[in-house]
Design a protein around this motif. Structure first.
Motif, PDB file in Angstrom:
ATOM      1  N   UNK A 115       0.828  -1.205   0.000  1.00 36.16           N
ATOM      2  CA  UNK A 115       0.000   0.000   0.000  1.00 36.16           C
ATOM      3  C   UNK A 115       0.862   1.253   0.000  1.00 36.16           C
ATOM      4  N   UNK A 116       1.912   1.257   0.814  1.00 38.12           N
ATOM      5  CA  UNK A 116       2.752   2.460   0.885  1.00 38.12           C
ATOM      6  C   UNK A 116       3.554   2.662  -0.397  1.00 38.12           C
ATOM      7  N   UNK A 117       3.768   1.578  -1.137  1.00 36.95           N
ATOM      8  CA  UNK A 117       4.430   1.733  -2.436  1.00 36.95           C
ATOM      9  C   UNK A 117       3.447   2.223  -3.498  1.00 36.95           C
ATOM     10  N   UNK A 118       2.156   2.169  -3.190  1.00 40.49           N
ATOM     11  CA  UNK A 118       1.143   2.635  -4.138  1.00 40.49           C
ATOM     12  C   UNK A 118       0.502   1.515  -4.938  1.00 40.49           C
ATOM     13  N   UNK A 119       0.654   0.267  -4.483  1.00 37.80           N
ATOM     14  CA  UNK A 119       0.038  -0.866  -5.186  1.00 37.80           C
ATOM     15  C   UNK A 119      -1.131  -1.373  -4.337  1.00 37.80           C
ATOM     16  N   UNK A 120      -2.355  -1.229  -4.831  1.00 37.71           N
ATOM     17  CA  UNK A 120      -3.486  -1.704  -4.022  1.00 37.71           C
ATOM     18  C   UNK A 120      -3.530  -3.229  -4.016  1.00 37.71           C
TER      19      UNK A 120
END
Ligand code: AMP
Length: 460
Positions: free
Chosen positions: A170-175
């Protein structure tokens, strides 16, 4: 069967002239242009590990082959088809690690970690080796980050480990959504295997050749077969959850409650049984939650589960444990497909250009002095043309360049060139360092100066 102990004869080395060596099939270089993405993932893994109180471990690439056969299971795809296993020159049967957990558990036992206060929380970022069929997103050497908690069987720990992976993605931007299942304890497993056999036996002819064998060896593995016909059958197979023993059910329900408490999105997925034999209770996988056109197979980013029996299998006392591993190449594929950009590489604070032997010597001293003050200086001392050196300075995006030519050497001065405006100023050589400090301060902001000195966060 494990290879016998026979020394391998030394292969004669015949260098062939003119033939350019090429990458071995399934292998991949990680080039300088790739590293910003790799660093983005590494940095995220390391910072989340720190926040959750994990310590780093790195085990060797080469381990005893028998260790993997024992842990991963001799009937698993990994051991049957994908191991880089060989006999070394001393006649020992060894293998390149196909996964990280077995080595971590070996290290846990070998270094007496079971005698330390439990749980032991470890993470790794390491290359793995599987002789898989190479294709996009699947390599024979690939990297995984992994987290393991040994010595704690509480269901909240299952949820914590699952949450760590979810946080990283999530913090990398991958849901992501977590697919969870329980493969129960030994008692549930025995009961469930019977039920599965009863279900698949009459449908045997519709199974792929591989699964026909699995039906005898381990019918649970049919559930994660990738063949469409087997998947269709697996969809209607009786779910494990209906056959869990009471303690196993209780454990699983608590895990789900804690996942709710931690706001981790999950789906119950009875087909998550994982390919490896050592899993017990919670088994899970991280899958991409949306469809952005990346091949479905590559939307499986990672997975793991509880492996309460493995420490004992390796000769230790019964020790609960849980962990997961995420594939780094697949994570990076997702980042790129989503247009997520890694931060630009750090630019130098200053570039030093020089002309002539004497100027080069003086510049090298200046370079060292600036570095000792924590200033990121860059230079290409081998170049003799100022034009070429200024090109390097521009390529590296240095905000200004110190130029020491023959005239400046004689005059005891140095030129400071603003790379954006091209404006040049002459200053006394003795004042160069102070002037650079002043400009670096201005460029990087006051916060980086303590007691008049540039501090660590602008160092390499
Ligand atoms: P596994 O250990 O098989 O559960 O794999 C965990 C994750 O590692 C997978 O979800 C993939 O992201 C990654 N992975 C596994 N095998 C490969 C491979 N051959 N090439 C690249 N990534 C892989």
């Amino acid at each position: 069967m494990l290879p016998k102990k026979t020394p391998v004869p030394e292969a004669p080395f015949v260098p062939k002239k003119g033939k350019t060596p090429m990458l071995v099939r399934g292998m991949k270089d990680i080039l300088p242009v790739d590293w910003p993405w790799w660093n983005l993932v590494f940095d995220k893994v390391i910072s989340v590990a720190r926040e959750f109180g994990f310590e780093r471990i790195e085990t060797p690439v080469v381990e005893e082959n028998a260790m993997f056969v024992r842990s991963v299971g001799k009937d698993s795809d990994i051991v049957e088809k994908e191991m880089f296993a060989f006999t070394d020159r001393g006649g020992d049967a060894v293998a390149l690690r196909p996964e990280g957990t077995a080595g971590v558990v070996r290290a846990y036992l070998e270094h007496g970690m079971m005698a330390m206060p439990q749980p032991i929380k470890l993470f790794y970022i390491s290359p793995m080796f599987r002789y898989d069929r190479p294709q996009s997103g699947r390599y024979r050497q690939f990297w995984q980050f992994g987290f393991e908690i040994l010595g704690d069987g509480h269901p909240v720990v299952d949820a914590e480990v699952i949450a760590i992976g979810a946080t990283i993605y999530q913090e990398l931007g991958i849901p992501v959504r977590v697919q969870v299942n329980s493969v129960g304890d030994a008692a549930s497993r025995t009961a469930y295997l019977k039920v599965l056999l009863e279900y698949f036996k009459p449908r045997r002819t519709r199974l792929c050749e591989e699964c026909k064998k699995r039906l005898i060896k381990n019918p649970m593995r049919i559930l994660d077969c990738k063949e469409p016909d087997c998947q269709l059958l697996a969809q209607d197979a009786p779910p494990f959850l209906d056959h869990l023993s009471e303690p196993a059910k209780e454990h699983f329900v608590k895990v789900l409650e804690h996942l709710d408490d931690m706001d981790v999105p999950y789906d119950l997925n009875p087909r998550i049984v994982r390919g490896l034999d050592y899993y017990t209770h919670t088994a899970f996988e991280y899958t991409v939650a949306d469809d952005i056109g990346v091949e479905k197979q590559q939307s499986a980013l990672g997975g793991g589960g509880r492996y309460d029996g493995l420490v004992e299998l390796f000769g230790g006392r019964p020790t609960p444990a849980i962990g997961f591993a995420g594939g780094i190449e697949r994570t990076i594929m997702q980042l790129k497909a989503r247009g997520i950009q890694p931060p630009a590489p750090l630019r130098p604070d200053v570039f030093i250009a020089q002309l002539g032997d004497a100027a080069r010597k003086k510049s090298i001293k200046l370079f060292r002095e600036l570095r000792s003050l924590g200033i990121r200086a860059a230079a290409t001392f081998s170049k003799t043309s100022i034009k070429a050196q200024l090109e390097s300075a521009n390529r590296l995006r240095a905000p200004f360049t110190l130029i020491l030519g023959q005239k400046e050497l004689v005059d005891g001065t140095i030129l400071i060139r603003d790379m954006e405006s091209g404006i040049q100023e002459v200053v006394d050589f003795g004042k160069a360092v102070g002037e650079v400090k002043k400009r670096v301060q201005k460029t990087n902001g006051e916060k980086q100066l303590v007691n008049g000195d540039v501090v660590a966060d602008i160092q390499e």
